[in-house]
Write an enzyme that holds these catalytic residues in place. Structure first.
Site, mmCIF file in Angstrom:
data_model
loop_
_atom_site.group_PDB
_atom_site.id
_atom_site.type_symbol
_atom_site.label_atom_id
_atom_site.label_comp_id
_atom_site.label_asym_id
_atom_site.label_seq_id
_atom_site.Cartn_x
_atom_site.Cartn_y
_atom_site.Cartn_z
ATOM 1 N N ARG A 1 0.845 -1.201 0.000
ATOM 2 C CA ARG A 1 0.000 0.000 0.000
ATOM 3 C C ARG A 1 0.884 1.256 0.000
ATOM 4 O O ARG A 1 0.610 2.216 -0.724
ATOM 5 C CB ARG A 1 -0.901 -0.011 1.240
ATOM 6 C CG ARG A 1 -1.697 1.280 1.407
ATOM 7 C CD ARG A 1 -2.677 1.186 2.561
ATOM 8 N NE ARG A 1 -3.438 2.425 2.724
ATOM 9 C CZ ARG A 1 -4.402 2.588 3.619
ATOM 10 N NH1 ARG A 1 -4.738 1.607 4.417
ATOM 11 N NH2 ARG A 1 -5.057 3.733 3.715
ATOM 12 N N ASN B 1 -10.407 -4.127 -1.410
ATOM 13 C CA ASN B 1 -10.284 -2.974 -2.298
ATOM 14 C C ASN B 1 -9.407 -3.263 -3.501
ATOM 15 O O ASN B 1 -8.544 -4.129 -3.430
ATOM 16 C CB ASN B 1 -9.649 -1.806 -1.508
ATOM 17 C CG ASN B 1 -10.713 -0.963 -0.834
ATOM 18 O OD1 ASN B 1 -11.811 -0.818 -1.354
ATOM 19 N ND2 ASN B 1 -10.363 -0.412 0.324
ATOM 20 N N HIS C 1 -16.349 4.430 -4.622
ATOM 21 C CA HIS C 1 -15.419 5.538 -4.404
ATOM 22 C C HIS C 1 -15.479 6.605 -5.502
ATOM 23 O O HIS C 1 -14.551 7.414 -5.615
ATOM 24 C CB HIS C 1 -13.974 5.040 -4.204
ATOM 25 C CG HIS C 1 -13.770 4.377 -2.870
ATOM 26 N ND1 HIS C 1 -12.558 3.924 -2.435
ATOM 27 C CD2 HIS C 1 -14.637 4.080 -1.857
ATOM 28 C CE1 HIS C 1 -12.684 3.376 -1.230
ATOM 29 N NE2 HIS C 1 -13.950 3.451 -0.870
ATOM 30 N N TYR D 1 -14.466 10.467 -1.709
ATOM 31 C CA TYR D 1 -13.339 10.080 -2.562
ATOM 32 C C TYR D 1 -13.215 10.945 -3.811
ATOM 33 O O TYR D 1 -12.176 10.936 -4.467
ATOM 34 C CB TYR D 1 -13.405 8.591 -2.925
ATOM 35 C CG TYR D 1 -12.803 7.727 -1.844
ATOM 36 C CD1 TYR D 1 -11.508 7.250 -1.957
ATOM 37 C CD2 TYR D 1 -13.501 7.445 -0.691
ATOM 38 C CE1 TYR D 1 -10.933 6.495 -0.949
ATOM 39 C CE2 TYR D 1 -12.940 6.689 0.329
ATOM 40 C CZ TYR D 1 -11.652 6.217 0.191
ATOM 41 O OH TYR D 1 -11.081 5.482 1.203
#
Ligand code: G6P
Length: 431
Positions: A94, A148, A199, A245
């Site tokens: 990430r 995700n 999102h 988002y």
């Protein structure tokens, strides 16, 4: 009361798992789960998180059996629901997803832009592998995807597997609660005309107790609504309310500036917080969900999961905002793509409400992001470099083909060990 035999949680060693289990404790009068099977590839985390979950369940007086295993097939065998919440490559990946784009002046975020693209590509091969196991071990199960980027992963499952998959995100429920708080009503009194993708969504109209309060909300935005990051003139121009988002698309430079100024990416912050959380979880005197967990972005995801499961099992036929195959609900998006819209949930499954065309003020952005998602799924499944380049250049946050090529090269290489579809020649090393 709904009685559910077995719920398998893939990625059960996630620090988020106590949040999920807390949902079953809170809703104990409506649902009884006989077994929660936690699966993870990280045995140490599985022990720590599983230990806390076991104590939470006992403390609450539930009879649910909590089992833990590193063998996926064991967890999946006979499950009625499979919840997927994995992070391929962990937090280290990430952080790379965030930092590489940032170094090029591009938003670095785990679900949006180039970071979201690579997260999808790392995840797709693993999720398809899980899906094959589900097909064998629990073919009738509902596959609830939290992994995700949730919309893209759900689209992959719906396009490339026969599973009954539905995607979830906690944003709709968070936004619903935000509006409920503003108007001083319970969540159930709020209805949001939520349109778009995971999102990437806008609220066309806001209803409270059946009354359209969009104009009141607009007035609050004009006054300066705390925790709502969009400028009133933008919201007025759009004529619909963007959700969190969309900051990355409407204010990319601001967001890049903010992240740089913070000196740390969100992944770096979360990584540190996770270590603290795991230390806490290991304390045998802890028997409830620790309050710090509510500080995480995924707060309330338990509510989303439990509500969905209850409506499927009890045939509630209520409306919840989830990620489903479009099937014409938004006619200006591909019919076989996944959208995030209000859906009727019951024993029959999940049926999207017909939302009609997108408002013209948001259509171009939504369609462009959808095209990015479509190419991302295709590249993630096939490993096609052509599809990968198209995904990268189509993303609205990447402004040039040269930049797209550079990002692609650097990010594919940085993730090489997790990308068998792009590097089949590494098969031997991967084992
Ligand atoms: C939000 C998003 C989730 C995401 C989470 C990240 O809730 O909807 O998709 O996983 O934030 O939270 P974190 O605390 O890990 O940054």
């Amino acid at each position: 009361m709904a009685v559910i035999g077995k719920i398998a949680v893939i990625g059960g060693g996630s620090t988020y798992t106590p949040e999920l289990v807390d949902g079953f404790i809170v809703h104990r009068d409506e649902v009884q789960v006989e077994e929660i099977a936690l699966h993870d590839i990280d045995l140490e985390r599985l022990e720590v998180v599983g230990g806390l979950v076991e104590r939470m369940v006992r403390h609450a007086g539930l009879s649910t059996r909590v089992t833990r295993t590193t063998e996926r097939a064991v967890a999946l065998q006979g499950a009625a629901f499979v919840i997927s919440q994995i992070r391929v490559g962990g937090m280290a990946a990430r952080i790379r997803d965030e930092k590489i784009p940032l170094a090029h002046g591009v938003v670095g975020q785990e679900t949006t832009g180039p970071g979201g693209t690579l997260k999808a590509w790392r995840t797709i091969p693993v999720v398809l592998d899980i899906a094959r196991d589900v097909e064998q071990r629990a073919p009738d199960a509902w596959f609830i995807n939290f992994t995700n980027p949730s919309g893209i992963i759900t689209e992959t499952l719906l396009k490339h597997t026969p599973l009954k998959a539905v995607g979830l995100c906690n944003n709709p429920i968070n936004f619903t609660r935000f509006i409920a708080g503003l108007f001083g009503v319970p969540d159930e009194a709020v209805f949001l005309e939520w349109v778009g993708l995971n999102h990437v969504n806008w609220i066309r109209r806001v209803y409270v107790q059946g009354r359209d309060v969009s104009a009141d909300l607009m007035a609050r935005v004009r006054e300066g609504l705390p925790f709502y990051p969009f400028d009133a003139d933008l919201v007025e121009a759009l004529g619909v309310f963007p959700t969190w988002y969309l900051q990355y698309y409407y204010y990319p430079d601001r967001k890049v500036g903010e992240i740089r100024e913070a000196g740390k990416t969100r992944g770096e912050v979360v990584m540190k917080g996770e270590q603290d959380l795991l230390r806490k979880y290991a304390d045998p005197s802890l028997v409830v969900k620790p309050p710090e967990l509510s500080q995480r972005g995924g707060a309330l995801y338990s509510e989303a999961a439990v509500r969905l499961i209850l409506s499927l099992v009890l045939d509630r036929q209520d409306v919840q905002i989830v990620d489903v195959r479009n099937n014409g609900a938004i006619p200006d998006l591909p019919a076989d793509g996944v959208v995030e819209v209000p859906c009727v949930i019951g024993a029959h499954g999940v049926t999207p409400l017909q939302m009609g065309p997108l408002p013209e003020t948001v259509r171009p952005l939504c369609q462009t992001v959808k095209a990015w998602e479509t190419w991302t799924v295709e590249a993630g499944v096939t490993g096609s470099r052509r599809a990968a380049l198209l995904a990268m250049v189509t993303n609205p946050l990447v402004r040039s083909v040269d930049l797209a090529r550079t990002l692609l090269k650097e990010m594919l290489e940085a993730n090489r060990e997790h990308l068998p579809q792009f590097f089949p020649e590494d098969a031997d090393e991967r084992g």
